[in-house]
Write an enzyme that holds these catalytic residues in place. Structure first.
Site, PDB file in Angstrom:
ATOM      1  NE  ARG A   1      36.099 108.644  -6.122  1.00  0.00           N
ATOM      2  CZ  ARG A   1      35.310 109.646  -6.473  1.00  0.00           C
ATOM      3  NH1 ARG A   1      34.067 109.663  -6.083  1.00  0.00           N
ATOM      4  NH2 ARG A   1      35.768 110.623  -7.196  1.00  0.00           N
ATOM      5  CB  CYS A   2      39.921 102.100  -2.981  1.00  0.00           C
ATOM      6  SG  CYS A   2      41.182 101.039  -2.316  1.00  0.00           S
TER       7      CYS A   2
ATOM      8  CD  GLN B   1      33.621 100.356 -12.453  1.00  0.00           C
ATOM      9  OE1 GLN B   1      32.892 100.046 -11.512  1.00  0.00           O
ATOM     10  NE2 GLN B   1      34.864 100.751 -12.261  1.00  0.00           N
TER      11      GLN B   1
ATOM     12  CD  GLU C   1      40.592 104.201  -7.672  1.00  0.00           C
ATOM     13  OE1 GLU C   1      39.793 103.514  -8.297  1.00  0.00           O
ATOM     14  OE2 GLU C   1      41.774 103.870  -7.494  1.00  0.00           O
TER      15      GLU C   1
END
Lengths: 157, 788, 466
Positions: free
Chosen positions: B372-373, B222, B742
């Site tokens: 996802r945060c 990423q 998110e």
């Protein structure tokens, strides 16, 4: 062992070890990489292809089992430059994000719509319950399949 | 907000169909494992069955005797180059391959290099390793006890398993409020280990060209640029300089935070390629992915709230033990070892707050990454939203009414929180009211009362979360010293088409579409005419990557700023072409016209052509710009979620009957994509709330290490999400946007947990830790005398 | 009727149709022991074993004489002694003597268990200790009693030291790539059983493969020979005949779901197959495979127990029928001999006023049951129970037939109170263990709840006796 298969209508043959998994034949040897691998334990469905018309997880079938059979992968959905209504539906309804589960979803729903052209939401959700998606939350995948079902009923390809 | 551009231009606010889709729906994406290079070798990894053991002997003889097996790489081999350890993103160290001992089950022990993946697998089976088991430390609380075995024996001065202590806020003031409080509640909350489990696992192809000395790595990452720098820093001494390293992040099958860290497999593959001069592929399988890649959460929280009898919140106090496994390999900004956990005052106006977190080593895989945060925000939101419900119920207040009373009011923004954040904008009551209306809150409460009379169990749960995303301002935010700016480079071609490159990397978010829309908005060039590229460090400008919902807030802003630079130059060219003064030109998307003479105009395409064919004397030719955007603040998206659950008294099963999500992420670039992000986020909120957990037995054996037991919800478990929105733009973001990927993951678990506790509160149930399994609910039911 | 080349049907059995004298059919343990002995042909015992072994593989006497360079009387004498005394007949001084404490068969089973991860067998410990291993083996009935010393020596014989188990040598990495094997594609069931007989426990039958192939990828199963029966014709069928519903060896789960016969007349079967794994797995997974795998977590076993089904096993000795009630003999073990293939399931067509239901609690689609219950009832007039069948899934070392609950229901009017009592009995008959799906007491209570629900549904489907 010699394996002869027809993939998306095209004949292929390869000399393989009996233990070669069908998904590796498709991806690594025949180089159709649209079929993905996500879990290895028959849980995620990213590797779904049609084997003689049945949607199966190609990570849990040996290539030799497919000898003499017809295989259809995501690459076979588009015909004569025309997208299949399912492909169209996934794009129109935003039924995909990272795209990794998409080929499996498409193939599972392709086989499903052949059997059940007029499904309700519950039936669609059951039909794709062997395919995991981590991005979309499934809502738009369901819509995409509904889109395709409607279009197919109207005689779209 | 109505779009300012036409659908043909497709700027902000249009649900433009995604540019990524045509390749994905045809199976023509290019993910790492799709790439095959001539002469490529395969790497597979021998892993430890023990959570803690001395390695007595690694015998590769049998493996090396197998056809196709070329090498067995061990820690000893890497130690020759001092590559057996590597730094983590949190400036801790972790092993690439062990020399002395293994520290968690499934840790890499040795790597087998072979001519194909089947032979590599056979080689792994044939490597013989002799271990001597050592005492295992699984429970972080026990790890802190005196006399606990010290795990990091590699650190000379380390005498215990404590990594760091971090605290934030005014302790004295907080304690004072608590002493004087009319009402206090205290609750232990555990947020278990979970795993992002993107459907594509991690892997890479490392290709070192011995002639040119250049290393190219196709990698599931990423953050390709940061990875390049890390590689250069770690392997500089063996001759890998940064200009000779190219990281390519091709199509990525989901990231969610799990593809930020550097895993040992990548490094071993690079080492193997450097040694052999051949391309080397390493793809982990699902079990390796779940058992060895960085985990998320594992926070043992004790929270206390102080309030007045009328329900006014006054103070928050939190102590947390953070289980980091054997190494702190979290991906947090360096300054914040507990991430942005201090957003834990949430949507409420507190006088005082104080947070303490202690990081601890245990015999588990390293990590502490996001799920996802944005850096520990779910931990914060879950805590405050659970606590808010506890106080409300305790005081006999409706949880909605309680929230409305305590929300930060719209007129308080920009709002300085008790823990020092400056919230940019918000209208919390607006979102909650909208959610209540959409779900029919009052009617549901009536239904619940009726059902309760009949002995049926139904619950309604609210979560009114505040997110904090878009890291971040360089004053406070860096990873390994690299400031957390991001970048965009735009080139407008003579025919008015464009290419734009960004320092981020989409993993399904649709950057190729949304970034093009941002530029279309700013330049009036149709989004269809703008090619967006990311992920190739040889071509894209430097950036910190995509995670923590930072792409739109930071790189998106960079895009807007670069576009504005181009517009400034375009104005000069237009003035030249129209023979008018710059200040007499009016911009509307796609063209400059002369004030009062709308027919005297030049389109952006005409201007672009002129930039190469007829540019003013003294001006450089071309139409290009670069922007490195350093945000002045973070953005604070928010929302209110309400869920309705029914509980089966016989089996303990929880069914989410309805779930309404009202989100506010400021100005929206692509409503279709935003809705998709929310659907996905909600599902990754549902998952840990009801299904997912990775636990360990007392020997450190992982439980839930495959999809057999790590339960990703399918379409059947997932409810039909109902979404809506309010719009409170960010005042400091150039587009007024905030980031949304998110929010739903962060907000949803509390809405579901609160609904379950709401259904059981009258029985005396006060709290339940996620995942809320049927077995846990059954136990609570039977303990409180309910049966079928 | 199936025709098997090379075989003839005599006295209701299939026998090899070849005019020569052969040694009697070997048990699987004999076959393995012989194979072991043969490796040392220089020793007298190995030589004799080779004679028997060749004969067992269908090699005629003249050919054995040629291969081993021996006279006909020598061959016939050793074959006769083996026929009569078995392996002991090959010893120099055949004597009853002291029997070895553990037969090779049991020894192999011990090695197999020791090589497995305890958790895969439902035992929630990380690694075996001698004590825990013994506890498991005795508990599952593999051995009746066992000293630690004999266990240790059994492990040694199986090529495993306790150190190897403790140090986890048996398990490293998770390659997800199966080990190499030889692939066989018989085109008849006779050919398949001959292959099975030939390769003994080195062979596995591949039908749907949806349990076997993942196990092979995890290398929890590494058969040397894989016998793919998928190309044997005429094994996929669902039909009623002579009072029974017959389901063939290659009938897929999805075939059940799509069968009008099943949909209209056997809702319990439909309900069972619909909750097995997921729709894609069900396109390949077979009903017979679901039973033959012997996994107590599989769903069909409970349903077959409730329905009083019969399994048809086909081996070289011919065909035999096994009642579902005696089919499941241990965890992952069934009454099938190693040379047999489960070729058909026969379910007695339920008489009028019958009904059945399968109720499963799973953590999510695709999961094994936390617990599940199959119930099938036949009612007399006025709702009195004539027959009740109850099967329990994943709450014991094998699928469980809740006999006490079944007996209790017989002759009673199936009202709510009676159903509750039966459900309680079924719960008491379950033997769940704690795992990630929940503690044992939860599962036991689930059996109670689900039995009541299944019975209620079954009675309703039976017309409630109206």
């Amino acid at each position: 062992m010699l394996v002869q298969v027809a993939i998306n209508g095209e004949k292929h043959e390869a000399e393989v070890e009996p233990r070669l998994l069908l998904v590796h034949l498709i991806r690594d040897i025949l180089r159709l990489t649209g079929t993905h691998i996500g879990c290895d334990t028959t849980h995620c469905g990213a590797c779904t292809v049609l084997l003689d018309g049945r949607a199966v997880k190609s990570c849990s079938v040996f290539a030799v089992q497919a000898h003499g059979k017809e295989i259809m992968t995501v690459e076979g959905l588009e015909q004569d430059g025309k997208l299949h209504p399912l492909q169209e539906g996934f794009m129109q309804e935003h039924g995909l994000q990272c795209g990794y589960c998409t080929p499996g979803m498409l193939m599972a729903s392709y086989a499903f719509l052949k059997k059940n052209p007029q499904p309700d939401e519950e039936q669609i959700r059951r039909a794709i319950s062997g395919n995991l998606c981590r991005c979309t939350g499934y809502v738009n995948i369901v819509k995409a399949i509904e889109y395709a079902a409607a279009k197919l009923r109207q005689g779209g390809s | 907000m109505a779009p300012k551009t036409s659908p043909e231009i497709g700027g902000m606010g249009h649900s433009v169909k995604r540019k990524e889709d045509p390749r994905f729906i045809r199976g023509k994406g290019t993910y790492v494992d799709d790439i095959q290079l001539p002469g490529m070798l395969y790497l597979d990894i021998v892993r430890s069955p023990f959570a803690h053991a001395k390695i007595k002997k690694i015998d590769p003889t049998k493996a090396l005797a197998m056809p196709g097996v070329l090498a067995v790489i061990t820690g000893q081999d890497l130690a020759k180059y001092n590559l057996h350890w590597m730094p983590t993103l949190m400036s801790d160290t972790q092993m690439v391959l062990p020399v002395e001992k293994v520290m968690y089950q499934a840790q890499e022990v040795a790597a087998v290099l072979a001519t194909d993946r089947y032979k590599a697998a056979d080689g792994v089976e044939a490597v013989e390793v002799e271990y001597e088991p050592l005492p295992v430390v699984v429970d972080p609380k026990k790890a802190l006890e005196p006399g606990a075995p010290v795990l990091r024996t590699d650190k000379k001065d380390k005498k215990d398993n404590h990594i760091w202590h971090w605290e934030w806020g005014d302790k004295a003031a907080t304690d004072r409020v608590f002493r004087e409080a009319e009402v206090t509640v205290k609750q232990d909350i555990y947020l278990p280990r979970i795993h992002v489990a993107s459907i594509e696992t991690c892997g890479c192809i490392a290709h070192f060209d011995k002639v040119s000395g250049k290393l190219t790595v196709w990698m599931t990452t990423q953050a390709p640029h940061a990875i390049r720098t890390v590689f250069a820093l770690v392997a500089g001494h063996v001759g890998l300089a940064e200009h000779k390293i190219r990281i390519i992040s091709p199509d990525i099958g989901g990231g969610f935070g799990g593809k930020v860290p550097v895993y040992p497999g990548y490094v071993i593959a690079v080492a193997a390629s450097v040694l052999t001069g051949k391309p080397v592929k390493w793809m982990e399988d699902r079990m390796e992915n779940l058992q060895a890649d960085s985990f998320a959460r594992d926070y043992h929280i004790t929270a206390e709230l102080a309030a007045k009898k009328d329900g006014t919140l006054t103070a928050l106090r939190i102590k947390t033990i953070a289980d980091h496994g054997y190494a702190d390999a979290a991906a947090n900004p360096s300054k914040f070892p507990a991430g942005l956990f201090h957003i834990c005052t949430g949507s409420y106006d507190f006088k005082a707050a104080h947070v303490e977190v202690d990081g601890v080593y245990t015999n588990k895989p390293p990590g502490g990454i996001a799920y996802r945060c944005s850096f520990r925000v779910t931990e914060a939101v879950h805590t405050i939203e659970r606590m808010a419900d506890l106080v409300a119920h305790q005081l006999g207040m409706d949880p909605a009414e309680f929230r409305l009373k305590n929300f930060i009011k719209p007129e308080q923004f920009p709002y300085k929180s008790a823990l020092g954040w400056e919230y940019d904008s918000g209208n919390y009551a607006g979102a909650l009211r909208k959610a209540m209306e959409k779900i029919g809150y009052a009617e549901l409460r009536r239904e619940q009362a009726e059902k309760r009379k009949r002995g049926e169990l139904m619950g309604i749960g609210i979560s009114s979360f505040t997110e904090i995303v878009g890291a971040g301002p360089s004053k406070h935010f860096d990873i390994l010293g690299l400031k957390m700016f991001d970048s965009c480079e735009i080139r407008i071609h003579p025919t008015g088409k464009a290419i734009a490159r960004f320092g981020t990397k989409s993993q399904g978010q649709g950057h190729e579409t949304t970034y093009a829309q941002i530029l279309a908005e700013e330049l009036g060039i149709p989004a269809a005419d703008i090619q967006v590229e990311e992920g190739d460090t040889d071509t894209a400008p430097y950036g910190l990557g995509t995670y923590a919902s930072r792409s739109t807030p930071v790189a998106g802003a960079a895009g807007a700023m670069a576009a504005r630079k181009i517009r400034d130059k375009a104005r000069k060219i237009a003035a030249h072409l129209l023979e008018a003064a710059e200040e007499d030109l009016v911009w509307e998307p796609g063209k400059f016209s002369v004030k009062g003479a709308p027919n005297r105009a030049k389109t952006i395409q005409e201007i672009a052509f002129a930039a190469y064919t007829n540019h003013p004397q003294g001006m450089e030719a071309g139409l290009e710009a670069v922007s490195y955007y350093d945000p002045p603040n973070l953005t604070f998206p928010f929302g209110s979620y309400i869920s309705v659950v029914d509980i089966d008294k016989g089996t303990g099963e929880v069914k989410v009957r309805r779930f309404v999500a009202v989100d506010d992420c400021g100005n929206i670039i692509n409503p279709m994509i935003v809705e998709g992000q929310i659907h996905g986020g909600l599902t990754m909120g549902l998952a840990p709330a009801l299904y997912e957990e990775i636990s360990y037995d007392e020997h450190g054996n992982i439980q839930g290490g495959s999809f057999m037991d790590y339960l990703l919800p399918t379409a059947v478990e997932t409810p039909r999400w109902e979404t809506d929105k309010t719009c409170t733009p960010s005042p400091h973001h150039p587009l007024g946007a905030k980031g949304v990927g998110e929010s739903a993951t962060v907000g949803a678990p509390a809405a579901i947990t609160n609904a379950v506790v709401d259904a059981l509160w009258h029985l005396g149930v006060r709290h339940i830790d996620i995942p809320i399994t049927p077995a846990k609910v059954w136990k609570l039911l039977r303990e409180h005398g309910v049966t079928e | 009727m199936i025709s098997l080349p090379g075989y003839a049907r005599r006295g209701g059995r299939w026998v090899a149709d070849v005019p020569s004298r052969f040694v009697r059919e070997l048990t699987s343990s004999e076959r393995d022991e012989l194979a072991r002995l043969c490796r040392e042909r220089s020793k007298a015992l190995g030589f004799r074993a080779a004679i028997v072994n060749l004969s067992a593989r269908g090699v005629p006497i003249p050919e054995i004489m040629r291969q081993l360079g021996v006279s006909r009387p020598t061959v016939t004498a050793w074959l006769a002694r083996f026929d009569k005394f078995g392996l002991r007949g090959l010893q120099d001084e055949p004597r009853p003597g002291r029997r070895p404490k553990l037969t090779p068969d049991v020894g192999r089973q011990i090695a197999l268990v020791a090589r497995s991860r305890p958790r895969d067998l439902g035992v929630q410990i990380a690694r075996w200790s001698l004590l825990r291993l013994r506890e498991y083996l005795v508990g599952t009935g593999a051995v009746s009693a066992l000293s630690l010393e004999s266990l240790r020596s059994a492990l040694r014989r199986g090529g495993l030291s306790l150190k190897a188990i403790r140090t986890g040598i048996a398990r490293k990495g998770t390659t997800m790539i199966p080990a190499a094997f030889e692939y066989h594609v018989p085109t008849s069931i006779g050919e398949a059983t001959a292959l099975l007989a030939k390769h003994g426990e080195d062979a596995k039958v591949l039908s749907g493969g949806q349990s076997l192939i993942p196990l092979m990828k995890l290398r929890l199963a590494s058969p040397r020979h894989l016998i793919d029966i998928n190309r044997i014709p005429d094994l996929a069928y669902i039909r009623e005949a002579e009072g029974v519903l017959r389901i063939g060896a290659l009938t897929r789960e999805s075939d059940l779901e799509e069968s009008d016969l099943v949909r209209t007349r056997y809702p319990i079967l439909l309900e069972t197959s619909k909750v097995i794994a997921d729709p894609l797995v069900r396109n390949l997974a077979t009903v017979c495979g679901n039973l033959a795998h012997g996994d107590p977590a599989n769903d069909h076993p409970a349903t077959m127990l409730a329905l009083g089904a019969e399994a048809v096993a086909f081996g070289q000795k011919g065909e035999r029928r096994i009642q579902a009630g005696s089919f499941f003999t241990g965890p992952f073990t069934t009454a099938l001999n190693s040379g047999e293939i489960l070729t058909e399931i026969r379910i007695p067509i339920p008489p009028p006023r019958s009904g059945g239901a399968y109720v499963k609690l799973e953590r999510k689609v695709g999961d094994f049951a936390t617990a599940a219950v199959a119930a099938q009832v036949t009612l007399k007039e006025k709702g009195v129970c004539e027959r009740a069948g109850i099967g329990l899934t994943n709450v014991g070392p094998t699928p469980i037939k809740a006999k006490k609950a079944e007996a209790f229901l017989q002759g009673k009017r199936l009202d709510e109170g009676i159903i509750k009592q039966a459900a309680q009995l079924a719960a008491e008959e379950s033997q769940p263990t704690s795992d990630l799906r929940g503690p044992a007491e939860y599962k036991r209570d689930l059996v109670r709840v689900l039995t009541a629900r299944a019975l209620t549904k079954a009675v309703e489907r039976a017309g409630g006796g109206r």
